[in-house]
Design an enzyme around this catalytic site. Structure first.
Site, PDB file in Angstrom:
ATOM      1  N   ARG A  64       0.822  -1.219   0.000  1.00 25.00           N
ATOM      2  CA  ARG A  64       0.000   0.000   0.000  1.00 25.00           C
ATOM      3  C   ARG A  64       0.849   1.260   0.000  1.00 25.00           C
ATOM      4  O   ARG A  64       0.408   2.328  -0.444  1.00 25.00           O
ATOM      5  CB  ARG A  64      -0.993  -0.048   1.159  1.00 25.00           C
ATOM      6  CG  ARG A  64      -2.047  -1.139   0.960  1.00 25.00           C
ATOM      7  CD  ARG A  64      -2.927  -1.327   2.170  1.00 25.00           C
ATOM      8  NE  ARG A  64      -2.229  -1.851   3.325  1.00 25.00           N
ATOM      9  CZ  ARG A  64      -2.027  -3.139   3.591  1.00 25.00           C
ATOM     10  NH1 ARG A  64      -2.484  -4.049   2.757  1.00 25.00           N
ATOM     11  NH2 ARG A  64      -1.370  -3.519   4.670  1.00 25.00           N
ATOM     12  N   GLU A 101       3.285  -7.090  13.109  1.00 24.59           N
ATOM     13  CA  GLU A 101       2.283  -7.311  14.158  1.00 24.59           C
ATOM     14  C   GLU A 101       1.842  -8.779  14.151  1.00 24.59           C
ATOM     15  O   GLU A 101       1.469  -9.329  15.164  1.00 24.59           O
ATOM     16  CB  GLU A 101       1.081  -6.393  13.901  1.00 24.59           C
ATOM     17  CG  GLU A 101       0.090  -6.340  15.039  1.00 24.59           C
ATOM     18  CD  GLU A 101      -1.129  -5.475  14.692  1.00 24.59           C
ATOM     19  OE1 GLU A 101      -1.114  -4.818  13.647  1.00 24.59           O
ATOM     20  OE2 GLU A 101      -2.078  -5.506  15.485  1.00 24.59           O
TER      21      GLU A 101
HETATM   22  P1  AMP Z   1       4.381  -2.892  11.853  1.00 22.19           P
HETATM   23  O1  AMP Z   1       5.675  -3.404  11.273  1.00 22.19           O
HETATM   24  O2  AMP Z   1       3.919  -3.716  13.023  1.00 22.19           O
HETATM   25  O3  AMP Z   1       4.450  -1.409  12.167  1.00 22.19           O
HETATM   26  O4  AMP Z   1       3.279  -3.113  10.735  1.00 22.19           O
HETATM   27  C1  AMP Z   1       3.134  -2.215   9.671  1.00 22.19           C
HETATM   28  C2  AMP Z   1       2.891  -2.899   8.356  1.00 22.19           C
HETATM   29  O5  AMP Z   1       1.970  -3.955   8.471  1.00 22.19           O
HETATM   30  C3  AMP Z   1       2.309  -1.935   7.360  1.00 22.19           C
HETATM   31  O6  AMP Z   1       2.859  -2.195   6.078  1.00 22.19           O
HETATM   32  C4  AMP Z   1       0.821  -2.198   7.393  1.00 22.19           C
HETATM   33  O7  AMP Z   1       0.263  -2.110   6.110  1.00 22.19           O
HETATM   34  C5  AMP Z   1       0.701  -3.609   7.978  1.00 22.19           C
HETATM   35  N1  AMP Z   1      -0.195  -3.681   9.122  1.00 22.19           N
HETATM   36  C6  AMP Z   1       0.138  -3.976  10.403  1.00 22.19           C
HETATM   37  N2  AMP Z   1      -0.909  -3.970  11.216  1.00 22.19           N
HETATM   38  C7  AMP Z   1      -1.966  -3.655  10.452  1.00 22.19           C
HETATM   39  C8  AMP Z   1      -3.368  -3.461  10.721  1.00 22.19           C
HETATM   40  N3  AMP Z   1      -3.885  -3.613  11.946  1.00 22.19           N
HETATM   41  N4  AMP Z   1      -4.164  -3.106   9.686  1.00 22.19           N
HETATM   42  C9  AMP Z   1      -3.649  -2.936   8.445  1.00 22.19           C
HETATM   43  N5  AMP Z   1      -2.354  -3.104   8.121  1.00 22.19           N
HETATM   44  C10 AMP Z   1      -1.518  -3.459   9.113  1.00 22.19           C
END
Ligand code: AMP
Length: 181
Positions: A64, A101
């Site tokens: 995205r 996550e």
């Molecule tokens: P993080 O590395 O935990 O900050 O996760 C960020 C990445 O994972 C981004 O590229 C987001 O598009 C995706 N992502 C993580 N959690 C979510 C969520 N709850 N909803 C949508 N996309 C998420």
């Protein structure tokens, strides 16, 4: 500065419960991207703080971050560089492991995409734990680039990623936030 003039971007983000696994609320921005006002408002407000900055490249994180980052790069008149999941880029790459996550993965950038001294604006749709963004910052720095700022449509502050970015000395810009995860 509120370029949205009260226009509520968060109304266009769709919550999908228990995706991609139970307990996760997936913040789906496809509904934001498909609305012409919400898409334009998001791109405009993501880029406005950087209009006066010297930006050589927008770096977008798969997938995205490509959609938002491509539009921002076009508007800023600079180049776009993709960071992709392991094995997707055709040329010689450098990689960085990160914790998502919901899992563990590796992201990569073309080894020759950024040159020493290049100023980079990092773009993704959402920051949660910050694992992806911090790995991307690391890739940009290892490539010789300087991260001017990292910008996101959505921050999930309770997951701590934005704080980690700020603690690492990265300028942070977000449009909206949601409590919890
Ligand atoms: P993080 O590395 O935990 O900050 O996760 C960020 C990445 O994972 C981004 O590229 C987001 O598009 C995706 N992502 C993580 N959690 C979510 C969520 N709850 N909803 C949508 N996309 C998420």
């Amino acid at each position: 500065m509120d370029l949205r003039k009260g226009f509520d971007i968060s109304r266009y983000v769709r919550d999908i419960h228990d995706y991609p696994k139970p307990g996760i609320i997936f913040r789906d921005i496809t509904t934001l991207l498909s609305n012409p006002y919400a898409f334009r408002a998001s791109v405009d407000e993501l880029m406005w703080p950087f209009l006066q900055e010297k930006i050589d490249y927008v770096v977008g994180i798969e997938a995205r971050g490509f959609i938002l980052g491509g539009a921002i790069a076009h508007e800023l008149g600079c180049g776009f560089i993709p960071i992709r999941k392991k094995g997707k880029l055709p040329g010689k790459t450098i990689g960085q492991d990160y914790t998502l996550e919901y899992g563990v993965d590796t992201i990569e950038i073309h080894a020759d995409a950024i040159e020493g001294g290049d100023n980079v604006l990092l773009v993704d749709d959402l920051i949660a734990t910050g694992g992806t963004a911090l790995a991307a910052v690391e890739l940009i720095k290892r490539s010789g680039g300087a991260v001017v700022a990292a910008c996101f449509v959505i921050d999930l502050p309770d997951l701590g990623g934005s704080k980690k970015l700020v603690d690492a000395g990265v300028k942070f810009h977000k449009l909206i936030e949601f409590e919890g995860d």
